[in-house]
Design a protein around this motif. Sequence first.
Motif, PDB file in Angstrom:
ATOM      1  N   VAL A 195       0.849  -1.187   0.000  1.00 29.59           N
ATOM      2  CA  VAL A 195       0.000   0.000   0.000  1.00 29.59           C
ATOM      3  C   VAL A 195       0.885   1.237   0.000  1.00 29.59           C
ATOM      4  CG1 VAL A 195      -1.782   1.286   1.236  1.00 29.59           C
ATOM      5  CG2 VAL A 195      -1.851  -1.227   1.180  1.00 29.59           C
ATOM      6  N   ASP A 196       0.568   2.195  -0.872  1.00 28.00           N
ATOM      7  CA  ASP A 196       1.380   3.406  -1.007  1.00 28.00           C
ATOM      8  C   ASP A 196       0.696   4.616  -0.389  1.00 28.00           C
ATOM      9  OD1 ASP A 196       3.428   5.126  -1.905  1.00 28.00           O
ATOM     10  OD2 ASP A 196       2.329   5.557  -3.743  1.00 28.00           O
ATOM     11  N   GLU A 197      -0.477   4.972  -0.901  1.00 25.04           N
ATOM     12  CA  GLU A 197      -1.209   6.131  -0.391  1.00 25.04           C
ATOM     13  C   GLU A 197      -2.613   5.720   0.025  1.00 25.04           C
ATOM     14  OE1 GLU A 197       0.075   9.905  -2.922  1.00 25.04           O
ATOM     15  OE2 GLU A 197      -0.435   8.203  -4.196  1.00 25.04           O
ATOM     16  N   VAL A 198      -3.119   6.369   1.066  1.00 29.90           N
ATOM     17  CA  VAL A 198      -4.475   6.111   1.529  1.00 29.90           C
ATOM     18  C   VAL A 198      -5.115   7.443   1.899  1.00 29.90           C
ATOM     19  CG1 VAL A 198      -5.926   4.960   3.255  1.00 29.90           C
ATOM     20  CG2 VAL A 198      -3.847   3.833   2.425  1.00 29.90           C
ATOM     21  N   ASN A 199      -6.308   7.669   1.425  1.00 29.97           N
ATOM     22  CA  ASN A 199      -7.091   8.844   1.817  1.00 29.97           C
ATOM     23  C   ASN A 199      -8.418   8.348   2.360  1.00 29.97           C
ATOM     24  OD1 ASN A 199      -8.218  11.317   2.195  1.00 29.97           O
ATOM     25  ND2 ASN A 199      -8.188  11.951   0.050  1.00 29.97           N
ATOM     26  N   ILE A 200      -8.607   8.491   3.657  1.00 28.93           N
ATOM     27  CA  ILE A 200      -9.805   7.942   4.287  1.00 28.93           C
ATOM     28  C   ILE A 200     -10.915   8.977   4.437  1.00 28.93           C
ATOM     29  CG2 ILE A 200      -8.502   6.173   5.505  1.00 28.93           C
ATOM     30  CD1 ILE A 200      -8.697   7.905   8.024  1.00 28.93           C
ATOM     31  N   GLN A 201     -10.638  10.222   4.039  1.00 29.96           N
ATOM     32  CA  GLN A 201     -11.637  11.277   4.138  1.00 29.96           C
ATOM     33  C   GLN A 201     -11.996  11.815   2.750  1.00 29.96           C
ATOM     34  OE1 GLN A 201     -13.263  12.435   6.835  1.00 29.96           O
ATOM     35  NE2 GLN A 201     -12.235  10.927   8.129  1.00 29.96           N
ATOM     36  N   ASN A 202     -13.257  12.155   2.601  1.00 32.07           N
ATOM     37  CA  ASN A 202     -13.709  12.751   1.354  1.00 32.07           C
ATOM     38  C   ASN A 202     -13.554  14.270   1.467  1.00 32.07           C
ATOM     39  OD1 ASN A 202     -14.894  13.297  -1.107  1.00 32.07           O
ATOM     40  ND2 ASN A 202     -16.985  12.966  -0.383  1.00 32.07           N
ATOM     41  N   ARG A 203     -12.475  14.805   0.946  1.00 33.55           N
ATOM     42  CA  ARG A 203     -12.153  16.219   1.107  1.00 33.55           C
ATOM     43  C   ARG A 203     -12.629  17.076  -0.069  1.00 33.55           C
ATOM     44  NH1 ARG A 203      -6.051  17.058   2.150  1.00 33.55           N
ATOM     45  NH2 ARG A 203      -6.839  19.077   2.861  1.00 33.55           N
ATOM     46  N   TRP A 204     -13.110  16.454  -1.126  1.00 35.81           N
ATOM     47  CA  TRP A 204     -13.461  17.235  -2.317  1.00 35.81           C
ATOM     48  C   TRP A 204     -14.666  18.130  -2.053  1.00 35.81           C
ATOM     49  CZ3 TRP A 204     -17.720  17.517  -5.616  1.00 35.81           C
ATOM     50  CH2 TRP A 204     -17.500  18.214  -6.816  1.00 35.81           C
ATOM     51  N   ARG A 205     -14.562  19.379  -2.528  1.00 38.41           N
ATOM     52  CA  ARG A 205     -15.657  20.335  -2.447  1.00 38.41           C
ATOM     53  C   ARG A 205     -15.855  20.965  -3.816  1.00 38.41           C
ATOM     54  NH1 ARG A 205     -15.828  17.803   1.337  1.00 38.41           N
ATOM     55  NH2 ARG A 205     -15.850  18.388   3.564  1.00 38.41           N
ATOM     56  N   PRO A 206     -17.085  21.095  -4.268  1.00 35.75           N
ATOM     57  CA  PRO A 206     -17.316  21.707  -5.582  1.00 35.75           C
ATOM     58  C   PRO A 206     -16.892  23.175  -5.615  1.00 35.75           C
ATOM     59  CG  PRO A 206     -19.395  21.382  -4.429  1.00 35.75           C
ATOM     60  CD  PRO A 206     -18.355  20.669  -3.633  1.00 35.75           C
ATOM     61  N   THR A 207     -16.824  23.823  -4.457  1.00 37.59           N
ATOM     62  CA  THR A 207     -16.440  25.233  -4.434  1.00 37.59           C
ATOM     63  C   THR A 207     -14.958  25.428  -4.741  1.00 37.59           C
ATOM     64  OG1 THR A 207     -16.124  25.029  -2.042  1.00 37.59           O
ATOM     65  CG2 THR A 207     -18.261  25.874  -2.818  1.00 37.59           C
ATOM     66  N   THR A 208     -14.149  24.423  -4.459  1.00 38.30           N
ATOM     67  CA  THR A 208     -12.712  24.528  -4.736  1.00 38.30           C
ATOM     68  C   THR A 208     -12.273  23.621  -5.880  1.00 38.30           C
ATOM     69  OG1 THR A 208     -12.255  22.840  -3.056  1.00 38.30           O
ATOM     70  CG2 THR A 208     -12.179  25.156  -2.357  1.00 38.30           C
ATOM     71  N   ASP A 209     -12.864  22.443  -5.970  1.00 38.15           N
ATOM     72  CA  ASP A 209     -12.529  21.459  -7.007  1.00 38.15           C
ATOM     73  C   ASP A 209     -11.021  21.230  -7.081  1.00 38.15           C
ATOM     74  OD1 ASP A 209     -13.048  19.608  -9.027  1.00 38.15           O
ATOM     75  OD2 ASP A 209     -12.830  21.117 -10.607  1.00 38.15           O
ATOM     76  N   ALA A 210     -10.426  21.014  -5.935  1.00 41.09           N
ATOM     77  CA  ALA A 210      -8.982  20.782  -5.882  1.00 41.09           C
ATOM     78  C   ALA A 210      -8.645  19.470  -6.589  1.00 41.09           C
ATOM     79  CB  ALA A 210      -8.506  20.746  -4.439  1.00 41.09           C
TER      80      ALA A 210
END
Length: 295
Positions: A124-139
């Motif tokens: 395993v290399d990377e893990v993101n357990i939170q949904n951080r995406w927001r349509p206002t920023t669209d990072a």
Amino acid sequence: MRSGHIGRWAAIAGALLLTGACTQATGLAGVSANSPSTVPVTGTPSVTATIPEPTPSAEHQAAEQPPEGGDPVKVPPPKLSKYSYTFPVKGCKTTYQRQLLVLPKTTIWAGQGCAFVAPVGGVVDEVNIQNRWRPTTDAGADREGRFVTIIGDDGVRYLGGHLDSVAAGIRPGVRVKAGQLLGRVGRSGNARDTAPNLYFAISWKTGPAFWWVRRGMVKPWDYLDAWRTGNRTYSPREETLALRGRLGETPRCTVQCSSKKTQTPQAGKTPKPTKKSDDGDVITVDPSIAPFGQQ
């Protein structure tokens, strides 16, 4: 006198006999020259015999009715690499794109909660357990929502994004086997307004700041087709190595790069791996993993 009369009568008798003979039709002795009388034929003669049907030959019968054969012999596909792969969604009906639309990745459509599994053994290399995406920023780094990447034993990085959840115990540095559960299909990230799906991408190892590489560099559908239909040794390693050699480890972002509030780092400057703890997510790199191409 008397003898003279006898002579004349003899001559007359002979002449009469000769005249009778000349009045008969000419022919062979004892055979009449006249044709025998025959009964004239009237109407068409009828045929009373029955013509039998032709009997087909053995070759003809064999052509029309082929002999029943045994079960087909299953020939295993040729071994194309030393690695063994599996389709990344397990136990669910799936469909996926087989063409380049925006990025060299594919969307695997599957039911909510279907299993996302490791396509090959690796770390395993990377893990993101939170949904951080927001349509206002669209990072750009957050568009896949919850995701897991692994560095396969083949040296290739595999990404599964838009996850509903990450499996327990899946964290950077953990070794996994092919087919091991990594997470569950969902709609996190910018897939919140779509049906559940798995964002699946193939690339090579980079730092987390170069998220555009992680999002996909190698078209995956030919490999997915092979893994799903039984050719489990068809490997993307050679194609990935060749592309990385042409583009470099951290090529510039060219597609869907900008966000509304953030800017991407410049290529060639890899920031140190960090652990994000402000909202509970983890995006990190295990430095014990060998660089790509040295496995």
